[in-house]
Write an enzyme that holds these catalytic residues in place. Structure first.
Site, PDB file in Angstrom:
ATOM      1  N   LYS A 278      -9.016   3.409  -2.226  1.00 11.83           N
ATOM      2  CA  LYS A 278      -9.447   2.924  -0.921  1.00 11.83           C
ATOM      3  C   LYS A 278     -10.746   3.616  -0.531  1.00 11.83           C
ATOM      4  O   LYS A 278     -10.836   4.852  -0.538  1.00 11.83           O
ATOM      5  CB  LYS A 278      -8.360   3.208   0.117  1.00 11.83           C
ATOM      6  CG  LYS A 278      -8.552   2.519   1.466  1.00 11.83           C
ATOM      7  CD  LYS A 278      -7.316   2.738   2.334  1.00 11.83           C
ATOM      8  CE  LYS A 278      -7.380   1.980   3.637  1.00 11.83           C
ATOM      9  NZ  LYS A 278      -6.148   2.149   4.442  1.00 11.83           N
TER      10      LYS A 278
ATOM     11  N   CYS B 223      -4.960  -2.561   3.191  1.00 16.59           N
ATOM     12  CA  CYS B 223      -4.819  -2.452   4.635  1.00 16.59           C
ATOM     13  C   CYS B 223      -6.129  -2.743   5.372  1.00 16.59           C
ATOM     14  O   CYS B 223      -6.703  -3.821   5.227  1.00 16.59           O
ATOM     15  CB  CYS B 223      -4.264  -1.072   4.980  1.00 16.59           C
ATOM     16  SG  CYS B 223      -3.587  -0.889   6.644  1.00 16.59           S
TER      17      CYS B 223
ATOM     18  N   GLU C   9       0.840  -1.199   0.000  1.00 13.71           N
ATOM     19  CA  GLU C   9       0.000   0.000   0.000  1.00 13.71           C
ATOM     20  C   GLU C   9       0.877   1.251   0.000  1.00 13.71           C
ATOM     21  O   GLU C   9       1.886   1.330   0.731  1.00 13.71           O
ATOM     22  CB  GLU C   9      -0.903   0.010   1.241  1.00 13.71           C
ATOM     23  CG  GLU C   9      -1.829   1.217   1.299  1.00 13.71           C
ATOM     24  CD  GLU C   9      -2.600   1.318   2.612  1.00 13.71           C
ATOM     25  OE1 GLU C   9      -3.752   1.771   2.583  1.00 13.71           O
ATOM     26  OE2 GLU C   9      -2.040   0.948   3.661  1.00 13.71           O
TER      27      GLU C   9
END
Length: 319
Positions: A129, A163, A45
């Site tokens: 995200k 994540c 990430e």
């Protein structure tokens, strides 16, 4: 059925807050993986240009005064810029698919993005995200309903999350029902001391492992160690130095039955981890448990969303 292939996860740090040099390092790692026979490589990430660790250390005003905020914005990836072409070109030259994690700059906003270029350099997947963490929201904006794609590739169906998205059951389910064969669970690093209240590496690895068994897919979990010199540059007090430590690399690859497939590297060591991916093993696992088919109870609970994420229709006469 797709043929087996070698996949690779990155446990290496970018050149912190230096997009151009980080792209050069990415190109070198991509070439190294391809020379080893890999057909797919996954980066952590926010690998480009690095994770903004200062958000865990002080308020955003401190980061502004130190110049971190402005530099981060300047070094973020523009998806219309030459860096995309450079990475895509490297993927094409070496015949390897590349899943990259990057800070994306779009107008006056930044996003935590993931981007997949196939072995011809074509973009097959690009997502943001959906919900950055509370501290990440100091820097990044949220994605939208379009950011849960699973791409058809020459290797099989590929999806990705970043994540803490892996702690969100509905986001995971949205990808499970799209029948991923290969999933990239991208993590930044685990360099924060326990006093930071951040979950441990063991917990995050368990989350990735659980994703593999729930989704009946292979999970690539890249992770970048934090270099000591970067930690030192971010910590201007002993308290901050005690909170942010060098290391934190814990990359791994998991099979559809949850088994880890790689011998872990030490947390401070850089390197590439490899594992053989057999799409037939994922298909076999789905015969026993398939959230998109025989294991679904869409007549009782189902995910509502874009048509591409919808579950099988409820049985006739069911509520």
């Amino acid at each position: 059925m797709h043929s087996p292939f070698l996949a690779c996860v990155v446990q290496a740090a970018p050149v912190y807050l230096d997009l151009a040099r980080s792209v050069e390092k990415a190109q070198s790692l991509i070439a190294q993986a391809a020379e080893a026979g890999a057909k797919f490589i996954a980066f952590p990430e926010l690998w480009l240009p690095g994770y903004p660790w200062w958000i865990w250390l002080d308020d955003i005003g401190w980061a502004d005064q130190r110049g971190f905020s402005q530099r981060y914005r300047e070094q973020a990836m523009d998806f219309e810029g030459p860096e995309i072409q450079a990475i895509a070109g490297t993927a094409a030259r070496h015949g390897i698919q590349v899943l990259m994690g990057a800070a994306e700059r779009a107008g006056d906003r930044l996003y935590i993005s993931q981007w997949l270029a196939d072995e011809t350099g074509q973009t097959l997947l690009r997502r943001r995200k959906l919900k950055p963490g509370p501290l990440e929201l100091k820097v990044f904006s949220e994605g939208g309903h379009q950011d849960l794609p699973v791409a058809d590739t020459s290797l099989g169906r590929v999806g990705a999350l970043a994540c803490a998205e892996h702690r969100h059951p509905l986001l995971k389910h949205a990808l499970h029902v799209q029948q991923e064969m290969l999933h990239v669970a991208a993590w930044p690093s685990y360099p924060l001391a326990a006093t930071s209240h951040m979950l441990s590496p063991d917990t995050f690895l368990a989350i990735s492992r659980t994703y593999a068994t729930e989704g009946c897919c292979y999970v690539l979990a890249p992770c970048a160690p934090l270099p000591a010199e970067v930690a030192d540059s971010l910590c201007d007090t002993p308290a901050k130095a005690a909170r942010l430590r060098a290391g934190g690399g814990h990359a791994q690859i998991f099979a559809p039955n949850g088994d880890p497939l790689c011998t872990p590297l030490p947390p401070t060591q850089e390197g590439l981890l490899y594992a053989r991916i057999d799409p037939e093993a994922a298909a076999h696992a789905r015969k026993a448990f398939d959230l998109s088919g025989h294991s679904s109870r869409a007549d009782v609970v189902r995910l509502q969303g874009p048509a591409s994420l919808s579950q099988p229709a409820s049985p006739e006469g069911a509520p």
